[in-house]
Write a protein that holds these residues in place. Structure first.
Motif, PDB file in Angstrom:
ATOM      1  N   ASN A 197       6.358   9.263   3.162  1.00  0.00           N
ATOM      2  CA  ASN A 197       6.556   7.933   2.575  1.00  0.00           C
ATOM      3  C   ASN A 197       6.378   6.836   3.620  1.00  0.00           C
ATOM      4  OD1 ASN A 197       7.195   9.134   0.097  1.00  0.00           O
ATOM      5  ND2 ASN A 197       9.342   9.336   0.637  1.00  0.00           N
ATOM      6  N   ILE A 198       6.839   7.092   4.852  1.00  0.00           N
ATOM      7  CA  ILE A 198       6.646   6.105   5.923  1.00  0.00           C
ATOM      8  C   ILE A 198       5.160   5.926   6.211  1.00  0.00           C
ATOM      9  CG2 ILE A 198       7.056   5.673   8.374  1.00  0.00           C
ATOM     10  CD1 ILE A 198       9.779   6.983   8.061  1.00  0.00           C
ATOM     11  N   LEU A 199       4.419   7.024   6.234  1.00  0.00           N
ATOM     12  CA  LEU A 199       2.976   6.938   6.466  1.00  0.00           C
ATOM     13  C   LEU A 199       2.285   6.112   5.384  1.00  0.00           C
ATOM     14  CD1 LEU A 199       2.101  10.571   7.613  1.00  0.00           C
ATOM     15  CD2 LEU A 199       1.701   8.490   8.915  1.00  0.00           C
ATOM     16  N   ARG A 200       2.649   6.351   4.138  1.00  0.00           N
ATOM     17  CA  ARG A 200       2.054   5.581   3.040  1.00  0.00           C
ATOM     18  C   ARG A 200       2.388   4.099   3.178  1.00  0.00           C
ATOM     19  NH1 ARG A 200      -0.294   7.918  -1.286  1.00  0.00           N
ATOM     20  NH2 ARG A 200       0.065   6.000  -2.473  1.00  0.00           N
ATOM     21  N   GLY A 201       3.646   3.802   3.552  1.00  0.00           N
ATOM     22  CA  GLY A 201       4.035   2.406   3.732  1.00  0.00           C
ATOM     23  C   GLY A 201       3.254   1.732   4.843  1.00  0.00           C
ATOM     24  N   VAL A 202       3.073   2.443   5.971  1.00  0.00           N
ATOM     25  CA  VAL A 202       2.296   1.879   7.081  1.00  0.00           C
ATOM     26  C   VAL A 202       0.844   1.667   6.664  1.00  0.00           C
ATOM     27  CG1 VAL A 202       1.436   2.344   9.421  1.00  0.00           C
ATOM     28  CG2 VAL A 202       3.811   2.841   8.849  1.00  0.00           C
ATOM     29  N   GLY A 203       0.298   2.613   5.892  1.00  0.00           N
ATOM     30  CA  GLY A 203      -1.078   2.468   5.422  1.00  0.00           C
ATOM     31  C   GLY A 203      -1.265   1.248   4.527  1.00  0.00           C
ATOM     32  N   LYS A 204      -0.312   1.007   3.628  1.00  0.00           N
ATOM     33  CA  LYS A 204      -0.395  -0.176   2.757  1.00  0.00           C
ATOM     34  C   LYS A 204      -0.218  -1.463   3.565  1.00  0.00           C
ATOM     35  CE  LYS A 204      -0.759   2.152  -1.127  1.00  0.00           C
ATOM     36  NZ  LYS A 204      -2.021   2.126  -1.918  1.00  0.00           N
ATOM     37  N   LEU A 205       0.732  -1.449   4.502  1.00  0.00           N
ATOM     38  CA  LEU A 205       0.960  -2.631   5.334  1.00  0.00           C
ATOM     39  C   LEU A 205      -0.253  -2.943   6.198  1.00  0.00           C
ATOM     40  CD1 LEU A 205       3.030  -4.769   6.272  1.00  0.00           C
ATOM     41  CD2 LEU A 205       3.784  -3.125   8.011  1.00  0.00           C
ATOM     42  N   ALA A 206      -0.990  -1.906   6.600  1.00  0.00           N
ATOM     43  CA  ALA A 206      -2.163  -2.109   7.454  1.00  0.00           C
ATOM     44  C   ALA A 206      -3.223  -2.950   6.755  1.00  0.00           C
ATOM     45  CB  ALA A 206      -2.744  -0.757   7.856  1.00  0.00           C
ATOM     46  N   VAL A 207      -3.370  -2.770   5.447  1.00  0.00           N
ATOM     47  CA  VAL A 207      -4.366  -3.559   4.699  1.00  0.00           C
ATOM     48  C   VAL A 207      -4.021  -5.040   4.779  1.00  0.00           C
ATOM     49  CG1 VAL A 207      -5.400  -3.945   2.437  1.00  0.00           C
ATOM     50  CG2 VAL A 207      -4.844  -1.619   3.174  1.00  0.00           C
TER      51      VAL A 207
END
Length: 956
Positions: A767-777
């Protein structure tokens, strides 16, 4: 074939017990042994709730022995330097370590009690353990008044007695090379595990074997070609070979023995996790608790074992180019650690295409730097652009051409290709997440975890202590004995402390960044006073580099501090289960370390140069220092320097040097201490070290949180600001190639063997990885829009350029200032430093000129560029989010062949039970036919018997 095959470690015949199921097995055993203990609180009855986790290497062979058999005794077996009990038959599954004080009157006695005696199982009996160094009876020992040591000894005896009542076998050893340290060896008898197997319905292989679907046609040929090409980079371990057949698994039942496969367990180990051992370790009752490694990993005469094999094929820098033997890692360390290394391997593999594209983008910038018109205009001395002073009084006017090098370097990272790379990396992150989900599902299928569900964990000892305290308090006040639990009201003080502490620490991070800003401003002003032109020209580079190094040092220090504080904050919350404790700890640690690592980068990317004011009306800090400005080429180059130094510095110093240096240093300190102790006791020095003594000198395993944390922070560096540093994936790839082997070497050679834990996923980290991926955009959209000059260039090209080129762009972005409008005391002390009198100087901003009616007011060009920037953020964010979600949707989470195999297993299992029922019916019919025939035979034989009797009667 199987009968002739013997293993040196003793052969076992039985079923495959899965780790968590075995844990529950002995858990239930310990709870059912003595009913009178079930009514006592955890603190009074000691700790006798036991989880056993098992990982086995199973070789299937046909055997005529019964399915559930106890261990066979190998007469040639021995203790193998601590791997077995002294009888050489029972394997040591777990070790408890404690400190004791040797008697000065007499040596410790040796008492051996056979645990098969029912008297030894009674709680009323003395639970003296067999082996060397049993405790003395009170009458035999000298009087002493060390009540603290007596309490520890009493708690150990009570605890070990509870373990024996649960069916475990224990042996003590205090006759070791380590002065004042005793060891308790624990063995789980096979009958204890088998007894609980039926109660818990543990899954185990059946006789039914089915073929795994293989590729056909062209796909089969492609796979065979790929296998031949990749054969040199495959590890030379049996577990890494692809499976072609698989056995169905079914919960164990003695009534279903005929369905189960008869096989030999070639190698096994059981790892115990005792609920509450943590509190005993914290109170000093025991000093350590760990399972044993398989044996030595280096040396000429060392027998081949899994540890040695892992060291040769995995934990060596010489095999960095090979795939990881994940199945062997899982077998030796358990599924949880196996999943971590599998995830790290997938992440590293996915960095290869990202690195290639990043290098191409960087090379594109290098190839087009001489064709970049804005940087050419800045470097052209014929333009004679005079810039306004960078500081008050001490700084003078300067030529824009003096910033030529910075402008050319900025183009390497600020070019149209970086926009494409940002989109690519957003899609790469989504693809990586989907690829990992599919890989995880394949591992679940291969490791028989498809139907595994984590059961409700046992409460932590700290939680039960709090509940007991609350119950006693309520019982004293209200005379109530109802079952209590901790509510949010009980935890409110802890929650409030957490909130205040986290806010304070985030504020502390901001304060430190602000302090570094003050340092940058004051240092720049001090260096501007330099009498040498070279000193003044290198002010910006010197200030940026030193400030970043200060940030790096502060980040590394605060990372360690925040990790300890996060653990303390989690402890005062008193989470109910270990899983809840771990998740709360991870969330707090990640939040604090994320803010700590990225705050300086966020400042350079989005705040530096935004609030400086203008000549004649600058913004001051403490009425003394002017806010710092970006370079004429923009802040992107400084952002690149900041990101690269922090990223590389963290990976080199914190991740690698700390991981290598600190364990080596601790190991050296322990070695020196032990050497001093041995010099005092020459007799102990001559003894040969046992396996558990060697493992005791290793570093204890501290969990996977630090390993995941450093990789997640690195994932943020790779994705969040990739628009400013396209080479980030390349440096991350190089680091991870070393990191995998470094972590492997640490696990195999530097750490005690971790407790094997079953898991089917990586938990909250996903879940942290997914959050970082969305924030990166979102962050990359703002970096491209507001930090780089990409949008201003587009606006100029399509709205203001007279000939459709970028000629005149630099002049368009600069505003004019009349030097007569300087405030008193802010004008340069040496206005003639350039050799001519300056009337108009330029500064980077969109403002009206001094000859305008609204001089120095924000111009309409500023609003046009701002509108374009916001529009780009909205379009980029939504477009990339849509593309990422499309990738997520189009790639199924479960591979098609795996879903087919799972469905096939279900169908085959139904067929197996149908055949079983048919067999039962046929058997019943056969028995009925036999009974009928027996009845007919009885009827036919009875007249003959009567006639024979009558014929034999004598006639009078």
């Amino acid at each position: 074939e199987g009968g002739a095959e013997k293993d040196a470690d003793c052969a076992f015949h039985g079923v495959e017990f899965l780790p968590e199921d075995l844990g529950e097995a002995l858990n239930k055993t310990a709870m059912r042994v003595n009913e009178k203990y079930s009514s006592l609180p955890a603190e009074e009855k000691g700790i006798h709730i036991i989880n056993i986790r098992a990982i086995e290497d199973i070789g299937y062979i046909q055997h005529e022995s019964i399915l559930l058999n106890s261990l066979c005794q190998d007469p040639d077996a021995n203790c193998k330097h601590g791997l077995y009990f002294r009888d050489g038959k029972r394997k040591v599954d777990y070790i408890l370590v404690y400190h004791y004080k040797k008697s000065s009157v007499s040596k410790t006695l040796t008492r051996r009690i056979h645990h098969n005696d029912s008297s030894a199982r009674s709680i009323k009996q003395d639970h003296q353990l067999p082996g060397k160094g049993g405790h003395l009876d009170m009458g035999e020992s000298e009087p002493h008044m060390d009540y603290h040591e007596d309490d520890k000894r009493f708690r150990r005896e009570e605890y070990e007695g509870n373990l024996m009542e649960a069916g475990l076998e224990l042996e003590r050893d205090e006759d070791t090379k380590i002065h004042g340290v005793g060891f308790v060896k624990i063995h789980a008898p096979w009958n204890v595990l088998c007894r609980e197997a039926e109660f818990l319905k543990l899954k185990m292989p059946t006789k039914k074997v089915y073929q795994i679907n293989q590729a056909h046609g062209l796909l089969k040929k492609i796979n065979s070609v790929i296998q031949k090409i990749t054969e040199p980079i495959q590890p030379k371990v049996a577990e890494h070979k692809p499976q072609t057949v698989k056995r169905l698994s079914y919960p164990f039942s003695r009534e279903k023995q005929h369905l189960l496969s008869k096989f030999k367990i070639v190698h096994r180990y059981y790892v115990f996790v005792f609920q509450g051992i943590t509190s005993l370790l914290a109170n000093g009752v025991y000093s350590a608790a760990y399972p044993l490694h398989d044996g030595d990993y280096e040396g000429e005469n060392v027998e081949l074992n899994d540890r040695k094999l892992l060291c040769e094929e995995w934990a060596s820098y010489g095999v960095f180019y090979k795939y990881q033997p994940i199945d062997l890692v899982r077998k030796y360390f358990g599924e949880k650690i196996g999943l971590y290394f599998a995830w790290l391997g997938v992440y590293t593999q996915m960095l290869i295409p990202a690195s290639i594209v990043g290098v191409i983008v960087f090379l594109y910038g290098c190839a087009t730097v001489d064709e970049n018109i804005p940087s050419m205009e800045m470097c052209d001395e014929r333009n004679n652009i005079t810039m306004c002073p960078l500081c008050d009084q001490t700084c003078s006017y300067w030529k824009m051409s003096s910033a030529c090098a910075t402008a050319r370097a900025s183009h390497l990272f600020d070019n149209p290709a970086t926009v494409f790379f940002s989109v690519f990396m957003a899609l790469w992150a989504a693809t990586f997440m989907e690829h990992w989900k599919r890989k995880q599902m394949r591992l679940n299928y291969r490791w028989d975890l498809t139907g595994f569900e984590e059961e409700e964990a046992h409460p932590r000892a700290e939680y039960e202590a709090k509940v007991l305290e609350k119950s006693l308090r309520k019982e004293y006040i209200h005379k109530k004995t109802d079952k209590e639990k901790l509510t949010w009201k009980d935890r409110f003080p802890a929650y409030f402390t957490n909130f205040i502490s986290i806010i304070f620490m985030i504020g502390l991070t901001f304060a430190i960044v602000f302090g570094v800003i003050i340092y940058r401003i004051s240092t720049a002003a001090a260096l501007a006073l330099s009498s040498t032109p070279s000193g003044r020209s290198s002010v910006r580079v010197t200030v940026t580099a030193t400030a970043v190094i200060i940030n790096l040092v502060v980040i590394i220090i605060l990372d360690e501090v925040y990790g300890c504080i996060a653990r303390w904050l989690t402890q005062i919350e008193v989470p109910k289960t270990d899983k809840s404790f771990e998740e709360r700890l991870i969330f707090k640690a990640f939040l604090l370390k994320f803010v700590n690592a990225y705050t300086p980068i966020f400042y350079v990317a989005f705040f530096k140069g935004r609030f400086v004011g203008r000549p004649g009306d600058y913004v001051y800090i403490f009425h003394s220092f002017r806010m710092e400005e970006c370079a004429p080429g923009g802040c992107l180059m400084e952002l690149c320097i900041q990101l690269s130094i922090i990223m590389l510095g963290k990976q080199l110093i914190q991740n690698n040097l700390f991981e290598i240096g600190i364990p080596k240093m601790k190991k050296l300190i322990r070695y020196i201490k032990l050497k001093r102790q041995r010099s005092l006791d020459h007799e102990e020095h001559l003894k040969k070290k046992q396996r558990y003594e060697v493992d005791y000198n290793l570093e204890p395993f501290a969990g996977l949180t630090p390993e995941y944390m450093e990789m997640i922070i690195q994932f943020g560096f790779v994705t969040l600001f990739v628009a400013s540093f396209p080479l980030a994936p390349l440096f991350a790839l190089l680091n991870n190639i070393i990191e995998i082997r470094l972590d492997a070497k640490k696990f195999v050679t530097e750490l005690r063997r971790p407790v094997a834990v079953r898991a089917k996923d990586i938990g909250i980290w996903y879940n942290i990885l997914r959050g970082v991926g969305k924030l990166a955009v979102i962050i990359n959209a703002f970096v491209i829009s507001f930090t780089s000059d990409f949008i201003p260039r587009l606006v100029y090209l399509y709205m203001y350029s007279e000939n459709g080129t970028m000629h005149g762009f630099v002049n368009h972005t600069l505003s004019s200032f009349n030097v007569s409008d300087f405030q008193g005391g802010t004008a340069p002390n040496d206005p003639m430093e350039l050799g001519y009198e300056v009337q108009i100087c330029r500064y980077k901003d969109y403002r009206e000129p001094p000859w305008s009616e609204n001089k120095y007011e924000i111009s309409k060009d500023f609003w046009a560029v701002l509108a374009a920037r916001l529009a780009f953020v909205i379009v980029f964010q939504n477009l990339v989010m849509f593309m990422s979600d499309f990738v997520d949707w189009i790639i199924p989470d479960i591979p098609k062949d795996i879903s087919q195999q799972i469905h096939k297993e279900k169908v085959l299992m139904v067929e197996v039970f149908m055949k079983e029922e048919q067999g039962k019916l046929q058997m019943l019919e056969t028995w009925k036919d036999k009974d009928m025939k027996k009845g007919e035979n009885c009827n036919n034989h009875s007249p003959k018997l009567s006639r024979s009797h009558s014929g034999s009667t004598p006639v009078p």
